[in-house]
Design a protein around this motif. Structure first.
Motif, PDB file in Angstrom:
ATOM      1  N   ALA A 176     -45.433  42.282  20.646  1.00  0.00           N
ATOM      2  CA  ALA A 176     -46.007  43.023  19.523  1.00  0.00           C
ATOM      3  C   ALA A 176     -45.134  42.901  18.277  1.00  0.00           C
ATOM      4  CB  ALA A 176     -46.194  44.485  19.901  1.00  0.00           C
ATOM      5  N   ARG A 177     -43.841  42.844  18.475  1.00  0.00           N
ATOM      6  CA  ARG A 177     -42.926  42.692  17.330  1.00  0.00           C
ATOM      7  C   ARG A 177     -43.049  41.296  16.727  1.00  0.00           C
ATOM      8  NH1 ARG A 177     -37.250  45.060  19.642  1.00  0.00           N
ATOM      9  NH2 ARG A 177     -38.171  45.877  21.557  1.00  0.00           N
ATOM     10  N   LEU A 178     -43.117  40.297  17.584  1.00  0.00           N
ATOM     11  CA  LEU A 178     -43.283  38.926  17.089  1.00  0.00           C
ATOM     12  C   LEU A 178     -44.600  38.774  16.340  1.00  0.00           C
ATOM     13  CD1 LEU A 178     -41.982  36.922  20.190  1.00  0.00           C
ATOM     14  CD2 LEU A 178     -40.767  37.391  18.058  1.00  0.00           C
ATOM     15  N   LYS A 179     -45.659  39.371  16.861  1.00  0.00           N
ATOM     16  CA  LYS A 179     -46.955  39.317  16.190  1.00  0.00           C
ATOM     17  C   LYS A 179     -46.898  40.010  14.839  1.00  0.00           C
ATOM     18  CE  LYS A 179     -51.335  38.397  15.816  1.00  0.00           C
ATOM     19  NZ  LYS A 179     -51.796  36.991  15.640  1.00  0.00           N
ATOM     20  N   THR A 180     -46.156  41.094  14.753  1.00  0.00           N
ATOM     21  CA  THR A 180     -46.026  41.816  13.487  1.00  0.00           C
ATOM     22  C   THR A 180     -45.309  40.965  12.447  1.00  0.00           C
ATOM     23  OG1 THR A 180     -46.029  43.951  14.618  1.00  0.00           O
ATOM     24  CG2 THR A 180     -45.106  43.898  12.392  1.00  0.00           C
ATOM     25  N   LEU A 181     -44.267  40.256  12.853  1.00  0.00           N
ATOM     26  CA  LEU A 181     -43.594  39.340  11.922  1.00  0.00           C
ATOM     27  C   LEU A 181     -44.576  38.291  11.403  1.00  0.00           C
ATOM     28  CD1 LEU A 181     -40.163  38.780  13.700  1.00  0.00           C
ATOM     29  CD2 LEU A 181     -40.476  39.644  11.368  1.00  0.00           C
ATOM     30  N   GLU A 182     -45.420  37.801  12.282  1.00  0.00           N
ATOM     31  CA  GLU A 182     -46.428  36.812  11.887  1.00  0.00           C
ATOM     32  C   GLU A 182     -47.414  37.395  10.881  1.00  0.00           C
ATOM     33  OE1 GLU A 182     -49.979  34.144  13.982  1.00  0.00           O
ATOM     34  OE2 GLU A 182     -48.537  35.227  15.222  1.00  0.00           O
ATOM     35  N   LEU A 183     -47.875  38.611  11.118  1.00  0.00           N
ATOM     36  CA  LEU A 183     -48.846  39.248  10.225  1.00  0.00           C
ATOM     37  C   LEU A 183     -48.227  39.578   8.863  1.00  0.00           C
ATOM     38  CD1 LEU A 183     -50.564  41.674  12.768  1.00  0.00           C
ATOM     39  CD2 LEU A 183     -51.547  39.607  11.753  1.00  0.00           C
ATOM     40  N   LEU A 184     -46.990  40.026   8.865  1.00  0.00           N
ATOM     41  CA  LEU A 184     -46.313  40.334   7.600  1.00  0.00           C
ATOM     42  C   LEU A 184     -46.124  39.071   6.766  1.00  0.00           C
ATOM     43  CD1 LEU A 184     -43.600  42.831   8.911  1.00  0.00           C
ATOM     44  CD2 LEU A 184     -45.569  43.405   7.485  1.00  0.00           C
ATOM     45  N   ALA A 185     -45.721  37.997   7.414  1.00  0.00           N
ATOM     46  CA  ALA A 185     -45.541  36.735   6.700  1.00  0.00           C
ATOM     47  C   ALA A 185     -46.867  36.247   6.123  1.00  0.00           C
ATOM     48  CB  ALA A 185     -44.943  35.686   7.629  1.00  0.00           C
ATOM     49  N   ALA A 186     -47.941  36.418   6.885  1.00  0.00           N
ATOM     50  CA  ALA A 186     -49.268  36.009   6.405  1.00  0.00           C
ATOM     51  C   ALA A 186     -49.701  36.829   5.200  1.00  0.00           C
ATOM     52  CB  ALA A 186     -50.292  36.148   7.531  1.00  0.00           C
ATOM     53  N   ALA A 187     -49.158  38.037   5.083  1.00  0.00           N
ATOM     54  CA  ALA A 187     -49.464  38.905   3.948  1.00  0.00           C
ATOM     55  C   ALA A 187     -48.483  38.709   2.801  1.00  0.00           C
ATOM     56  CB  ALA A 187     -49.445  40.370   4.398  1.00  0.00           C
ATOM     57  N   ASP A 188     -47.649  37.665   2.902  1.00  0.00           N
ATOM     58  CA  ASP A 188     -46.661  37.313   1.862  1.00  0.00           C
ATOM     59  C   ASP A 188     -45.606  38.389   1.660  1.00  0.00           C
ATOM     60  OD1 ASP A 188     -47.805  34.787   1.294  1.00  0.00           O
ATOM     61  OD2 ASP A 188     -49.307  35.738   0.008  1.00  0.00           O
ATOM     62  N   ILE A 189     -45.260  39.079   2.721  1.00  0.00           N
ATOM     63  CA  ILE A 189     -44.188  40.073   2.666  1.00  0.00           C
ATOM     64  C   ILE A 189     -42.910  39.437   3.212  1.00  0.00           C
ATOM     65  CG2 ILE A 189     -43.377  42.289   3.591  1.00  0.00           C
ATOM     66  CD1 ILE A 189     -46.402  43.055   3.728  1.00  0.00           C
ATOM     67  N   PRO A 190     -41.827  39.418   2.452  1.00  0.00           N
ATOM     68  CA  PRO A 190     -40.568  38.834   2.934  1.00  0.00           C
ATOM     69  C   PRO A 190     -40.108  39.525   4.220  1.00  0.00           C
ATOM     70  CG  PRO A 190     -40.466  39.210   0.565  1.00  0.00           C
ATOM     71  CD  PRO A 190     -41.716  39.894   1.055  1.00  0.00           C
ATOM     72  N   THR A 191     -39.712  38.727   5.194  1.00  0.00           N
ATOM     73  CA  THR A 191     -39.311  39.276   6.480  1.00  0.00           C
ATOM     74  C   THR A 191     -38.071  38.566   7.009  1.00  0.00           C
ATOM     75  OG1 THR A 191     -40.669  37.719   7.733  1.00  0.00           O
ATOM     76  CG2 THR A 191     -41.694  39.820   7.117  1.00  0.00           C
ATOM     77  N   GLN A 192     -37.494  39.163   8.036  1.00  0.00           N
ATOM     78  CA  GLN A 192     -36.509  38.469   8.844  1.00  0.00           C
ATOM     79  C   GLN A 192     -36.564  39.027  10.256  1.00  0.00           C
ATOM     80  OE1 GLN A 192     -32.652  39.217   7.036  1.00  0.00           O
ATOM     81  NE2 GLN A 192     -32.275  41.014   8.316  1.00  0.00           N
ATOM     82  N   ALA A 193     -36.270  38.177  11.221  1.00  0.00           N
ATOM     83  CA  ALA A 193     -36.089  38.621  12.592  1.00  0.00           C
ATOM     84  C   ALA A 193     -34.615  38.963  12.756  1.00  0.00           C
ATOM     85  CB  ALA A 193     -36.483  37.525  13.567  1.00  0.00           C
ATOM     86  N   THR A 194     -34.344  40.098  13.368  1.00  0.00           N
ATOM     87  CA  THR A 194     -32.971  40.570  13.480  1.00  0.00           C
ATOM     88  C   THR A 194     -32.575  40.711  14.944  1.00  0.00           C
ATOM     89  OG1 THR A 194     -33.189  41.758  11.395  1.00  0.00           O
ATOM     90  CG2 THR A 194     -31.378  42.405  12.830  1.00  0.00           C
ATOM     91  N   ILE A 195     -31.643  39.879  15.361  1.00  0.00           N
ATOM     92  CA  ILE A 195     -31.122  39.950  16.728  1.00  0.00           C
ATOM     93  C   ILE A 195     -29.892  40.852  16.678  1.00  0.00           C
ATOM     94  CG2 ILE A 195     -30.324  38.626  18.717  1.00  0.00           C
ATOM     95  CD1 ILE A 195     -31.604  36.156  17.439  1.00  0.00           C
ATOM     96  N   ALA A 196     -30.115  42.141  16.826  1.00  0.00           N
ATOM     97  CA  ALA A 196     -29.044  43.113  16.660  1.00  0.00           C
ATOM     98  C   ALA A 196     -29.284  44.317  17.565  1.00  0.00           C
ATOM     99  CB  ALA A 196     -28.941  43.556  15.197  1.00  0.00           C
ATOM    100  N   PRO A 197     -28.477  44.458  18.599  1.00  0.00           N
ATOM    101  CA  PRO A 197     -27.387  43.548  18.974  1.00  0.00           C
ATOM    102  C   PRO A 197     -27.906  42.362  19.782  1.00  0.00           C
ATOM    103  CG  PRO A 197     -27.502  45.323  20.556  1.00  0.00           C
ATOM    104  CD  PRO A 197     -28.542  45.635  19.499  1.00  0.00           C
TER     105      PRO A 197
END
Length: 280
Positions: A176-197
């Motif tokens: 669900a998180r990966l899909k959300t990153l995809e949807l945000l990018a499609a909406a032209d919203i700057p994103t990043q995936a954060t591996i923390a920790p």
């Protein structure tokens, strides 16, 4: 502290009335003028959360993850504070530093959305939204208004559901998180995936992230808990790694393995480490 107690979704909620919302950016957040927390407490209750060792948690005297303070009249307060802050100079905001702004209680309370509405009306120079919740996609309309003044940083610590269940059983599913990153990018919203920790992950993890993001921030317990790993050590997290038979992943060098996998599939400059990756 004035509070009224109610039961919601297996954890306790308290209505609180803060005198201020914008806090000065210090320590790990010195790149920001302010931090902003719509709630205190977090029902995700991640095992490794450094906030467990901070005064906001210790003062409450209840187990971290079992309570949430819901900040009342937050939008009106932020509107005043934001105007004052902008009158003094540039304003950059990190939301949030000690809670998840899109934890489950946000579905009904919508404190975060009310604050984001204020921010969209009177934008700061930059806003970073740090979350691990797919609920952030609900606010795409407001995030789009901020254009390049916003970045949504989505925590994805691993691609292995069994690891997620061991460390963060109450957190949203990885898919669900990966899909959300995809949807945000499609909406032209700057994103990043954060591996923390950094948590144990597969060799395919980097490829899964590359499919939905063009920027990654990587951090670990030793760089990112604000005390060189001492806060995390007090939580006894190492015993969980031992139980899983993965002690080598609880080591300052573990992040290098993940970093090397990332740099094989991401372009130069797209993989950032620790504090630099969270900066405006």
């Amino acid at each position: 502290m004035e509070a009224s107690e109610v039961k919601k979704m297996g954890y306790e909620c308290f209505a609180t009335y803060p005198k201020s919302l914008l806090n000065k950016g210090t320590g790990f957040l010195t790149d920001y003028t302010h931090s902003l927390n719509p709630y205190s407490g977090c029902s995700f209750g991640c095992t490794y959360c450094y906030v467990r060792q901070m005064p906001v948690s210790l003062f409450h005297k209840k187990e971290w993850g079992t309570w949430v303070n819901i900040k009342q009249e937050a939008a009106a307060l932020l509107r005043k504070e934001l105007a004052r802050a902008k009158a003094k100079g540039p304003v950059t905001i990190f939301m949030s530093s000690s809670t998840d702004p899109y934890q489950p209680v946000e579905y009904s309370e919508q404190v975060t959305r009310s604050l984001l509405t204020v921010i969209a009306e009177d934008p700061p120079d930059f806003l970073l939204v740090q979350t691990r919740s797919p609920l952030v996609r609900r606010d795409i309309d407001l995030l789009q208004e901020l254009k390049d003044r916003v970045r949504v940083s989505m925590t994805v610590e691993t691609d292995l559901e069994e690891i997620k269940r061991a460390f963060t059983p109450n957190a949203p599913p990885i898919a669900a998180r990966l899909k959300t990153l995809e949807l945000l990018a499609a909406a032209d919203i700057p994103t990043q995936a954060t591996i923390a920790p950094v948590l144990p992950s597969s060799e395919a993890f980097a490829h899964k992230l590359r499919a939905v993001a063009d920027r990654v921030c990587i951090d670990d317990f030793f760089m990112g808990d604000g005390s060189g790993g001492k806060r995390t050590k007090k939580l006894g997290i190492s015993s969980l790694y031992e139980k899983l038979g993965l002690p080598e992943w609880y080591d300052p060098s573990a992040y290098q393995l993940v970093y090397d996998r990332l740099t094989e599939v991401f372009a130069p400059g797209q993989v950032l480490v620790s504090q630099k990756g969270f900066a405006p």
